[in-house]
Design a protein around this motif. Structure first.
Motif, PDB file in Angstrom:
ATOM      1  N   GLY A   1      -5.904   5.053  -6.526  1.00  0.00           N
ATOM      2  CA  GLY A   1      -4.845   5.626  -5.704  1.00  0.00           C
ATOM      3  C   GLY A   1      -3.463   5.058  -5.918  1.00  0.00           C
ATOM      4  N   LEU A   2      -3.280   4.179  -6.898  1.00  0.00           N
ATOM      5  CA  LEU A   2      -1.975   3.546  -7.111  1.00  0.00           C
ATOM      6  C   LEU A   2      -0.903   4.587  -7.444  1.00  0.00           C
ATOM      7  CD1 LEU A   2      -2.823   0.378  -9.263  1.00  0.00           C
ATOM      8  CD2 LEU A   2      -2.841   0.635  -6.775  1.00  0.00           C
ATOM      9  N   ARG A   3       0.282   4.358  -6.898  1.00  0.00           N
ATOM     10  CA  ARG A   3       1.425   5.216  -7.248  1.00  0.00           C
ATOM     11  C   ARG A   3       2.761   4.520  -7.005  1.00  0.00           C
ATOM     12  NH1 ARG A   3      -1.147   6.683  -2.726  1.00  0.00           N
ATOM     13  NH2 ARG A   3       0.006   7.209  -0.807  1.00  0.00           N
ATOM     14  N   ASP A   4       2.739   3.237  -6.680  1.00  0.00           N
ATOM     15  CA  ASP A   4       3.971   2.464  -6.479  1.00  0.00           C
ATOM     16  C   ASP A   4       3.717   1.054  -6.997  1.00  0.00           C
ATOM     17  OD1 ASP A   4       6.430   1.565  -5.715  1.00  0.00           O
ATOM     18  OD2 ASP A   4       5.993   1.504  -3.565  1.00  0.00           O
ATOM     19  N   ILE A   5       3.837   0.889  -8.318  1.00  0.00           N
ATOM     20  CA  ILE A   5       3.480  -0.367  -8.977  1.00  0.00           C
ATOM     21  C   ILE A   5       4.754  -1.068  -9.433  1.00  0.00           C
ATOM     22  CG2 ILE A   5       2.108  -1.407 -10.820  1.00  0.00           C
ATOM     23  CD1 ILE A   5       0.507   1.185 -10.967  1.00  0.00           C
ATOM     24  N   ASP A   6       4.915  -2.327  -9.029  1.00  0.00           N
ATOM     25  CA  ASP A   6       6.075  -3.103  -9.465  1.00  0.00           C
ATOM     26  C   ASP A   6       5.960  -3.440 -10.954  1.00  0.00           C
ATOM     27  OD1 ASP A   6       6.999  -3.031  -6.891  1.00  0.00           O
ATOM     28  OD2 ASP A   6       6.349  -5.067  -6.374  1.00  0.00           O
ATOM     29  N   PRO A   7       7.100  -3.681 -11.625  1.00  0.00           N
ATOM     30  CA  PRO A   7       7.054  -3.950 -13.073  1.00  0.00           C
ATOM     31  C   PRO A   7       6.157  -5.117 -13.457  1.00  0.00           C
ATOM     32  CG  PRO A   7       9.298  -3.459 -12.395  1.00  0.00           C
ATOM     33  CD  PRO A   7       8.489  -3.545 -11.135  1.00  0.00           C
ATOM     34  N   TYR A   8       6.252  -6.237 -12.729  1.00  0.00           N
ATOM     35  CA  TYR A   8       5.407  -7.380 -13.068  1.00  0.00           C
ATOM     36  C   TYR A   8       3.935  -7.089 -12.782  1.00  0.00           C
ATOM     37  CZ  TYR A   8       8.984 -10.783 -14.354  1.00  0.00           C
ATOM     38  OH  TYR A   8       9.996 -11.465 -15.012  1.00  0.00           O
ATOM     39  N   GLU A   9       3.674  -6.293 -11.762  1.00  0.00           N
ATOM     40  CA  GLU A   9       2.289  -5.905 -11.487  1.00  0.00           C
ATOM     41  C   GLU A   9       1.728  -5.084 -12.644  1.00  0.00           C
ATOM     42  OE1 GLU A   9       1.588  -5.535  -6.775  1.00  0.00           O
ATOM     43  OE2 GLU A   9       2.954  -4.017  -7.594  1.00  0.00           O
TER      44      GLU A   9
ATOM     45  N   GLY B   1      -6.169  -6.130 -18.792  1.00  0.00           N
ATOM     46  CA  GLY B   1      -7.065  -4.985 -18.933  1.00  0.00           C
ATOM     47  C   GLY B   1      -7.777  -4.614 -17.651  1.00  0.00           C
ATOM     48  N   ILE B   2      -7.107  -4.763 -16.518  1.00  0.00           N
ATOM     49  CA  ILE B   2      -7.707  -4.433 -15.229  1.00  0.00           C
ATOM     50  C   ILE B   2      -7.730  -2.915 -15.052  1.00  0.00           C
ATOM     51  CG2 ILE B   2      -7.434  -4.651 -12.719  1.00  0.00           C
ATOM     52  CD1 ILE B   2      -6.121  -7.418 -13.317  1.00  0.00           C
ATOM     53  N   ARG B   3      -8.852  -2.391 -14.641  1.00  0.00           N
ATOM     54  CA  ARG B   3      -8.981  -0.936 -14.480  1.00  0.00           C
ATOM     55  C   ARG B   3      -8.213  -0.466 -13.246  1.00  0.00           C
ATOM     56  NH1 ARG B   3     -13.893  -2.791 -16.132  1.00  0.00           N
ATOM     57  NH2 ARG B   3     -14.839  -1.800 -17.965  1.00  0.00           N
ATOM     58  N   TYR B   4      -7.393   0.523 -13.447  1.00  0.00           N
ATOM     59  CA  TYR B   4      -6.730   1.133 -12.295  1.00  0.00           C
ATOM     60  C   TYR B   4      -6.555   2.622 -12.549  1.00  0.00           C
ATOM     61  CZ  TYR B   4      -2.251   0.819 -14.880  1.00  0.00           C
ATOM     62  OH  TYR B   4      -1.244   0.936 -15.799  1.00  0.00           O
ATOM     63  N   TYR B   5      -6.843   3.385 -11.499  1.00  0.00           N
ATOM     64  CA  TYR B   5      -6.738   4.834 -11.559  1.00  0.00           C
ATOM     65  C   TYR B   5      -5.639   5.261 -10.607  1.00  0.00           C
ATOM     66  CZ  TYR B   5     -11.160   4.114 -13.884  1.00  0.00           C
ATOM     67  OH  TYR B   5     -12.131   3.670 -14.753  1.00  0.00           O
ATOM     68  N   ALA B   6      -4.452   5.456 -11.190  1.00  0.00           N
ATOM     69  CA  ALA B   6      -3.297   5.870 -10.405  1.00  0.00           C
ATOM     70  C   ALA B   6      -3.412   7.361 -10.095  1.00  0.00           C
ATOM     71  CB  ALA B   6      -2.007   5.568 -11.167  1.00  0.00           C
TER      72      ALA B   6
ATOM     73  N   ASP C   1      -2.415   3.506   3.446  1.00  0.00           N
ATOM     74  CA  ASP C   1      -1.358   4.181   2.686  1.00  0.00           C
ATOM     75  C   ASP C   1      -1.856   4.729   1.344  1.00  0.00           C
ATOM     76  OD1 ASP C   1      -1.152   2.174   0.667  1.00  0.00           O
ATOM     77  OD2 ASP C   1       0.480   1.160   1.680  1.00  0.00           O
ATOM     78  N   ALA C   2      -3.133   4.509   1.028  1.00  0.00           N
ATOM     79  CA  ALA C   2      -3.716   5.201  -0.123  1.00  0.00           C
ATOM     80  C   ALA C   2      -3.734   6.704   0.125  1.00  0.00           C
ATOM     81  CB  ALA C   2      -5.135   4.703  -0.392  1.00  0.00           C
ATOM     82  N   LEU C   3      -3.865   7.074   1.405  1.00  0.00           N
ATOM     83  CA  LEU C   3      -3.836   8.486   1.767  1.00  0.00           C
ATOM     84  C   LEU C   3      -2.400   8.991   1.762  1.00  0.00           C
ATOM     85  CD1 LEU C   3      -6.322   8.453   4.798  1.00  0.00           C
ATOM     86  CD2 LEU C   3      -6.822   9.011   2.394  1.00  0.00           C
ATOM     87  N   ASP C   4      -2.231  10.262   1.511  1.00  0.00           N
ATOM     88  CA  ASP C   4      -0.900  10.851   1.543  1.00  0.00           C
ATOM     89  C   ASP C   4      -0.280  10.687   2.929  1.00  0.00           C
ATOM     90  OD1 ASP C   4       0.986  12.732  -0.090  1.00  0.00           O
ATOM     91  OD2 ASP C   4       0.881  13.605   1.923  1.00  0.00           O
ATOM     92  N   SER C   5       1.029  10.554   2.967  1.00  0.00           N
ATOM     93  CA  SER C   5       1.711  10.334   4.249  1.00  0.00           C
ATOM     94  C   SER C   5       1.597  11.522   5.194  1.00  0.00           C
ATOM     95  CB  SER C   5       3.186   9.985   4.012  1.00  0.00           C
ATOM     96  OG  SER C   5       3.811  10.967   3.214  1.00  0.00           O
ATOM     97  N   ASN C   6       1.158  12.671   4.701  1.00  0.00           N
ATOM     98  CA  ASN C   6       0.901  13.797   5.596  1.00  0.00           C
ATOM     99  C   ASN C   6      -0.287  13.532   6.519  1.00  0.00           C
ATOM    100  OD1 ASN C   6       2.971  15.543   4.774  1.00  0.00           O
ATOM    101  ND2 ASN C   6       1.777  16.226   3.010  1.00  0.00           N
TER     102      ASN C   6
ATOM    103  N   ARG D   1       4.630   9.133  -0.704  1.00  0.00           N
ATOM    104  CA  ARG D   1       4.209  10.532  -0.830  1.00  0.00           C
ATOM    105  C   ARG D   1       3.304  10.720  -2.051  1.00  0.00           C
ATOM    106  NH1 ARG D   1       5.503  13.989   3.361  1.00  0.00           N
ATOM    107  NH2 ARG D   1       5.864  15.718   1.899  1.00  0.00           N
ATOM    108  N   GLY D   2       2.531  11.798  -2.012  1.00  0.00           N
ATOM    109  CA  GLY D   2       1.728  12.154  -3.180  1.00  0.00           C
ATOM    110  C   GLY D   2       0.435  11.387  -3.303  1.00  0.00           C
ATOM    111  N   GLY D   3      -0.130  10.965  -2.169  1.00  0.00           N
ATOM    112  CA  GLY D   3      -1.359  10.190  -2.215  1.00  0.00           C
ATOM    113  C   GLY D   3      -2.615  11.031  -2.118  1.00  0.00           C
ATOM    114  N   LEU D   4      -3.723  10.351  -1.864  1.00  0.00           N
ATOM    115  CA  LEU D   4      -5.010  11.015  -1.727  1.00  0.00           C
ATOM    116  C   LEU D   4      -5.009  11.921  -0.504  1.00  0.00           C
ATOM    117  CD1 LEU D   4      -7.288   7.877  -2.233  1.00  0.00           C
ATOM    118  CD2 LEU D   4      -6.966   9.713  -3.918  1.00  0.00           C
ATOM    119  N   THR D   5      -5.651  13.069  -0.626  1.00  0.00           N
ATOM    120  CA  THR D   5      -5.906  13.866   0.567  1.00  0.00           C
ATOM    121  C   THR D   5      -7.007  13.181   1.361  1.00  0.00           C
ATOM    122  OG1 THR D   5      -7.651  15.217  -0.433  1.00  0.00           O
ATOM    123  CG2 THR D   5      -5.364  15.962  -0.719  1.00  0.00           C
ATOM    124  N   LEU D   6      -7.175  13.562   2.607  1.00  0.00           N
ATOM    125  CA  LEU D   6      -8.241  12.975   3.410  1.00  0.00           C
ATOM    126  C   LEU D   6      -9.602  13.300   2.797  1.00  0.00           C
ATOM    127  CD1 LEU D   6      -9.127  11.383   5.868  1.00  0.00           C
ATOM    128  CD2 LEU D   6      -9.002  13.486   7.223  1.00  0.00           C
TER     129      LEU D   6
END
Length: 376
Positions: A231-239, A247-252, A285-290, A300-305
């Motif tokens: 669910g990532l969508r706001d990743i800092d540059p150092y992160e 090589g950490i698995r992440y599914y944005a 906050d993994a869920l969409d703000s709606n 915005r633009g997160g997972l639906t419920l």
């Protein structure tokens, strides 16, 4: 002679079988089948009770970030029938609520803060809370099959997972969040420690916290190949640098949009060791703000419920989830309707994790199963 409790129960129930004078052969066979079903049902429920004990701890910690209100979430969920919601999701669940976590800040932590970590906010409180939580998680797992930690902000993820690792070293972690929360004290732009808890857990990053005595307070580390983000969508540059370097698995969210939730679930489960227990750390906050507007760092633009529920259902169905966090619900943010929507979304996630099945009820012990008449 020692008689097994199940055998003793069967003998006791057998005394209730009517004699041949009271029923014909067909009726006697029906009664025997009914008796056997009743005995098996009791045995199954007894065994299930041993495996379905859930401990709950509220962790009203709000010092990992600057927006007050998140500390109210544990009691707010309780007021909104948390226990009843979980119980209705699986009638076999035996729930123990341990109340809210208490902690005290000692001088040694204040000294660490002054000397080494003064440039990040509330380090001493963060560490004191998580030290208490490490012990509390181990206690709950000695007394229960599973535990649920309700934040508070996501800074509590360190203590929750670290305590879980102390009890269960062979552990996998699924971090469901809009943010990676893997900043270092030297890379965080905000200084908010709720964006750093994962960095305390990985052996590759321990040297960056050399004054935190992590080898003493949380000696068991999480292998980097047993960490998966969803669910990532706001990743800092150092992160992003850290995630890619190791090589950490992440599914944005762009990956989720491209291949769909079922494929993400498949890849996640393929990545986790089948022998490991699983810890799920779910930031609302993994869920969409709606569907989750009342949270401190909504994106915005997160997972639906439905997507969020699908993910926790798949993890639940592995029968290996041993611990869960739900964090970052903030009832001081947004309108009354926003708060209601966010709380309802959180409860839907929790009840799906702990037994509710959208396909319908699975357990029938409270139903009169004789309404259809005798078996033929």
């Amino acid at each position: 002679m020692i008689v097994d409790s199940g055998e003793s129960e069967w003998r006791q129930l057998s005394c209730q079988v009517p004699s041949d004078r009271d029923t014909d052969r067909t009726g006697s066979m029906w009664w025997t089948r009914k008796l056997a079903n009743k005995w098996l049902q009791r045995r199954c429920l007894s065994a299930a009770c041993e495996q379905n004990r859930l401990g709950i701890i509220g962790v009203p910690f709000a010092k990992g970030q600057t927006k007050q209100g998140v500390e109210l979430a544990p009691d707010l969920l309780r007021q909104n029938r948390l226990r009843q919601v979980l119980q209705s999701s699986d009638e076999r669940l035996l729930i123990t609520d341990y109340g809210n976590l208490q902690y005290a800040v000692d001088e040694s932590l204040l000294q660490q803060q002054r000397q080494h970590y003064h440039h990040i906010h509330n380090y001493a409180d963060f560490m004191a809370c998580n030290l208490a939580l490490i012990g509390q998680v181990q206690l709950m797992l000695r007394e229960n099959a599973q535990f649920l930690a309700i934040g508070g902000d996501h800074a509590i993820g360190f203590g929750s997972v670290a305590g879980h690792l102390q009890h269960t070293p062979n552990l996998s972690l699924v971090w469901i969040d809009a943010h990676a929360d893997i900043n270092l004290h030297s890379t965080s732009q905000s200084g908010n420690i709720h964006g750093m808890p994962v960095s305390f857990l990985l052996p590759q990053l321990r040297a960056t916290w050399q004054h935190a005595a992590l080898d003493k307070i949380a000696p068991n580390c999480l292998p980097k190949d047993q960490l998966v983000y969803i669910g990532l969508r706001d990743i800092d540059p150092y992160e992003a640098f850290i995630l890619n370097k190791f090589g950490i698995r992440y599914y944005a969210m762009d990956s989720i949009d491209r291949v769909g939730v079922p494929k993400i679930i498949e890849m996640t489960l393929d990545a986790l060791s089948p022998r490991n227990k699983i810890h799920v750390s779910f930031d609302i906050d993994a869920l969409d703000s709606n569907v989750a507007p009342s949270t401190g760092t909504a994106v915005r633009g997160g997972l639906t419920l439905r997507e969020g529920i699908s993910i926790v259902e798949a993890l639940r169905d592995t029968k290996r989830v041993q611990g869960m966090d739900l964090v970052e619900i903030n009832p001081k943010l947004g309108s009354e309707r926003d708060v209601r929507t966010t709380v309802d979304s959180g409860l839907e996630i929790l009840k799906s994790m702990f037994g509710y099945r959208r396909s319908g009820a699975r357990y029938y012990s409270n139903l009169d199963t004789g309404i259809l008449g005798r078996e033929q």
